[in-house]
Design an enzyme around this catalytic site. Structure first.
Site, mmCIF file in Angstrom:
data_model
loop_
_atom_site.group_PDB
_atom_site.id
_atom_site.type_symbol
_atom_site.label_atom_id
_atom_site.label_comp_id
_atom_site.label_asym_id
_atom_site.label_seq_id
_atom_site.Cartn_x
_atom_site.Cartn_y
_atom_site.Cartn_z
ATOM 1 N N SER A 230 0.811 -1.215 0.000
ATOM 2 C CA SER A 230 0.000 0.000 0.000
ATOM 3 C C SER A 230 0.844 1.264 0.000
ATOM 4 O O SER A 230 1.589 1.530 -0.936
ATOM 5 C CB SER A 230 -0.958 -0.055 1.194
ATOM 6 O OG SER A 230 -1.912 0.967 1.141
ATOM 7 N N ASP B 263 -1.020 1.344 -4.073
ATOM 8 C CA ASP B 263 -1.896 0.345 -4.681
ATOM 9 C C ASP B 263 -3.251 0.938 -5.061
ATOM 10 O O ASP B 263 -4.167 0.211 -5.446
ATOM 11 C CB ASP B 263 -2.073 -0.877 -3.781
ATOM 12 C CG ASP B 263 -2.826 -0.571 -2.491
ATOM 13 O OD1 ASP B 263 -2.820 0.607 -2.065
ATOM 14 O OD2 ASP B 263 -3.398 -1.493 -1.899
ATOM 15 N N ASP C 124 -5.790 2.245 -3.516
ATOM 16 C CA ASP C 124 -7.050 2.017 -2.798
ATOM 17 C C ASP C 124 -7.371 3.165 -1.846
ATOM 18 O O ASP C 124 -8.355 3.105 -1.110
ATOM 19 C CB ASP C 124 -7.049 0.682 -2.057
ATOM 20 C CG ASP C 124 -6.026 0.594 -0.940
ATOM 21 O OD1 ASP C 124 -5.200 1.528 -0.795
ATOM 22 O OD2 ASP C 124 -6.037 -0.406 -0.199
ATOM 23 N N ASP D 11 -2.373 6.328 -3.442
ATOM 24 C CA ASP D 11 -1.238 5.661 -2.814
ATOM 25 C C ASP D 11 -0.742 4.549 -3.732
ATOM 26 O O ASP D 11 -1.216 4.387 -4.856
ATOM 27 C CB ASP D 11 -1.600 5.134 -1.427
ATOM 28 C CG ASP D 11 -2.576 3.974 -1.463
ATOM 29 O OD1 ASP D 11 -3.336 3.876 -2.445
ATOM 30 O OD2 ASP D 11 -2.592 3.178 -0.513
#
Length: 447
Positions: free
Chosen positions: A103, A244, A246, A242
């Site tokens: 992440s 990833d 999400d 960010d």
């Protein structure tokens, strides 16, 4: 059953150090394969996505080896956002989806997140069963039943269409100049493509990943990069994702940053007015600002709080029939469109508000005045348990007593890093500094 490998968002840690080793990834792959292939039949499949970290190659191969050893067929998506894995798990009729990502963490870290066949992250109980299989070992399939692996070249294009479908069909982004910071991460191609296809003038940042620069001085944890670009280019709005994709932060035309609480406040009030907010409530975590709760109460809406982690937000949303939730950190969950936090879809909902109302980002990105909030992180040595020491517990009790009626205190262990997070809210800034400082001092002495 207890969990020691899994935290609040999958298995995570420093690459090539326990638990994020190739050996552990192979074991996790085999355990997940056995868990989702308990009927012993062939034809089971898993989709695997990843972000742009260098270590992603290693974990992708190790997971594939473990999964195919139990007879699972593996579909490799390459770099795609985490929400794309949730969507494609169901779209491709897979039994399990896996995202390789840490992440918002630096490139040295990595993680493994699991999605069930319904596209939602696994429950604590399912993760505990997989841990048990890791500990006990898994019997591999016979040679004739070993699984196959293949690359899926159009996974990101399928996700692009899914994201665009969440944007109202009667609206366009023509005339809007948008800065999009992709954090040199998983959305470095998908996010600019979606915005351009919807008509925006796109100014991309963080779209040159090299395996080592993910989240480095960019993205949602460093929104100042997008803020500077918004001002420099005279853009209408900035979006910081960010690694990833999400989660997100929104930057208005003046360079001010809006966090997840402000975005959720906007969407909750708009959806309530339109009759779209199911259950008359927004689901958020214990970290969300007290100002958000007061804002909702003033509109006859409720704030349902959960433990930290978007998976717990989603679990509460599903149990209560709610369709909007998220985290202050920028995970926004719209279960009408996605099974997990989706930074791009959240950005599109904000942009739809701009396009529909004609209002600038600054008029939409601040719905309430925040109650002053102070958060400090204390790093501790692996294996230490500072929150269990008597001195820390006494310091917490004393701080809570001092805040009684004048704010709230939240102490929690991070589920993704060896950190103790100490947070307080109060209109009395001096009191807030004092109570947080006293707890931090006690934790540091015990760490």
């Amino acid at each position: 059953m207890s969990r020691t490998l899994f935290g609040t968002d999958g298995v995570r840690g420093r690459a090539n150090a326990h638990p994020m080793t190739a050996e552990m990834a192979l074991k996790l792959g085999a355990a997940a394969g056995r868990y989702f292939r308990r009927d012993g039949k062939s034809g089971h499949r898993v989709v695997i996505g990843k972000d742009t970290r260098l270590s992603g190659y290693m974990f992708e191969n190790a997971l594939t080896a473990g999964l195919t050893s139990t007879g699972m067929n593996v579909l490799l998506l390459g770099p795609v956002p985490t929400p794309a894995v949730g969507y494609l798990t169901t779209s491709m009729r897979a039994d399990v989806g896996i995202m390789i990502s840490a992440s918002h963490n630096p490139h040295e870290d990595n993680g493994i997140k699991f999605f069930g066949p319904d596209g939602y992250k696994l429950s604590d109980e399912a993760e505990a069963e997989i841990e048990t299989l890791v500990a006990n070992g898994v019997e591999p399939a016979v040679a004739a039943n070993i699984g196959r692996a293949r690359r899926i070249d159009d996974g990101r294009f399928r996700y692009v269409e899914r994201a665009k479908a969440s944007f109202p069909t009667h609206l366009r982004l023509k005339g809007l100049k948008v800065v999009i910071d992709c954090a040199n991460g998983a959305a470095y191609r998908t996010a600019p493509e979606v915005l351009w296809e919807l008509g925006a003038e796109v100014i991309p940042l963080g779209v040159t990943p090299d395996g080592l620069n993910i989240n480095k001085g960019c993205g949602s944890t460093h929104p100042e990069a997008a803020a500077e670009a918004v001002v420099a280019h005279g853009a209408d709005v900035g979006i910081s994702l960010d690694g990833d994709a999400d989660r997100l932060m929104i930057i208005d035309e003046t360079g001010n940053v809006a966090d997840g609480d402000q975005i959720m406040a906007l969407m909750a009030s708009r959806w309530a007015e339109e009759g779209r907010l199911r259950g008359g409530a927004l689901v958020a975590t214990v970290m969300s600002n007290l100002g958000l709760e007061r804002f909702l109460q003033g509109r006859g809406l409720r704030l349902e709080r959960t433990p930290v982690g978007d998976r717990y937000v989603v679990e509460r949303m599903r149990a209560g029939g709610f369709n909007l939730g998220g985290e202050q950190s920028g995970h926004i969950v719209f279960t009408d469109y996605a099974t997990t936090g989706d930074g791009l879809i959240a950005a599109l909902q904000f942009l739809a508000g701009m396009a529909e109302t004609g209002k600038p980002a600054s008029a939409l990105s601040k719905s309430f005045d925040r109650v002053p909030q102070l958060l400090r992180n204390v790093r501790y040595d692996e294996g230490a348990t500072p929150l269990e020491t008597l001195t820390v517990q006494k310091a917490i009790a004393a701080a809570e007593a001092r805040l009684d009626g004048n704010g709230r205190l939240l102490i929690r262990k991070s589920g993704t890093e060896p950190l103790i997070r100490v947070m307080a809210e109060s209109e009395d800034a001096t009191l807030m500094e004092t109570v947080v400082g006293s707890v931090v001092e006690a934790v540091e002495a015990s760490a």
